[in-house]
Design an enzyme around this catalytic site. Sequence first.
Site, PDB file in Angstrom:
ATOM      1  N   HIS A 110       0.790  -1.364   0.239  1.00 45.77           N
ATOM      2  CA  HIS A 110      -0.226  -0.138   0.190  1.00 45.77           C
ATOM      3  C   HIS A 110       0.864   1.100   0.171  1.00 45.77           C
ATOM      4  O   HIS A 110       2.043   1.359   0.739  1.00 45.77           O
ATOM      5  CB  HIS A 110      -1.458   0.043   1.138  1.00 45.77           C
ATOM      6  CG  HIS A 110       0.247  -0.635   2.859  1.00 45.77           C
ATOM      7  ND1 HIS A 110      -0.092  -1.758   3.183  1.00 45.77           N
ATOM      8  CD2 HIS A 110       0.420   0.714   3.122  1.00 45.77           C
ATOM      9  CE1 HIS A 110       0.721  -1.178   4.274  1.00 45.77           C
ATOM     10  NE2 HIS A 110       0.269   0.350   4.479  1.00 45.77           N
ATOM     11  N   HIS A 112       1.259   5.293   1.117  1.00 44.02           N
ATOM     12  CA  HIS A 112      -0.129   6.349   1.977  1.00 44.02           C
ATOM     13  C   HIS A 112      -0.088   7.907   1.345  1.00 44.02           C
ATOM     14  O   HIS A 112       0.990   7.612   0.486  1.00 44.02           O
ATOM     15  CB  HIS A 112       0.555   6.620   3.369  1.00 44.02           C
ATOM     16  CG  HIS A 112       0.358   5.701   3.932  1.00 44.02           C
ATOM     17  ND1 HIS A 112      -0.323   4.632   5.368  1.00 44.02           N
ATOM     18  CD2 HIS A 112       1.197   4.285   4.312  1.00 44.02           C
ATOM     19  CE1 HIS A 112       0.264   4.318   5.473  1.00 44.02           C
ATOM     20  NE2 HIS A 112       1.187   3.611   5.197  1.00 44.02           N
TER      21      HIS A 112
END
Length: 128
Positions: A110, A112
Amino acid sequence: MAYSYDDQNIFAKILRGEIPNNTVAETEHSLAFSDIAPQAPHHVLVIPKGAYVSYDHFAQTATDAEILDFTRLIGKICTDLGVSLEGDGDGFRMVSNAGQDGVQDVPHLHVHILAGRPLGPMLERRLS
Ligand code: AMP
């Protein structure tokens, strides 16, 4: 040694629809959703739908289509949030933690995207 992916991680469960998320955008290969514990006025997580544990895993083994889709979605989100430098946005920070030293809590890649306030220095200054 091969990368090892745990399909019981929370983002894998989100991708399978087993737990809810606050979707910001979705494409063929990627999903963007709000972080459950935001650290800035804008805190969006962007993940590939494929089973990649970290950015290096993704960069080295994902298809060109997946990489293009993921990268373009990050750009679109910056534009949609109004933080892109293309307009008069104030900018953002993009972070992807990996592994133990990177302090990665969820072992599915992921990125951010943090924005909406001055974010301060990137890291505490420590040489060892
Ligand atoms: P990291 O430490 O880089 O692995 O970051 C994991 C991030 O996932 C943290 O910022 C968490 O707040 C966020 N997070 C954990 N569970 C959820 C969830 N169910 N929905 C959205 N964000 C989550």
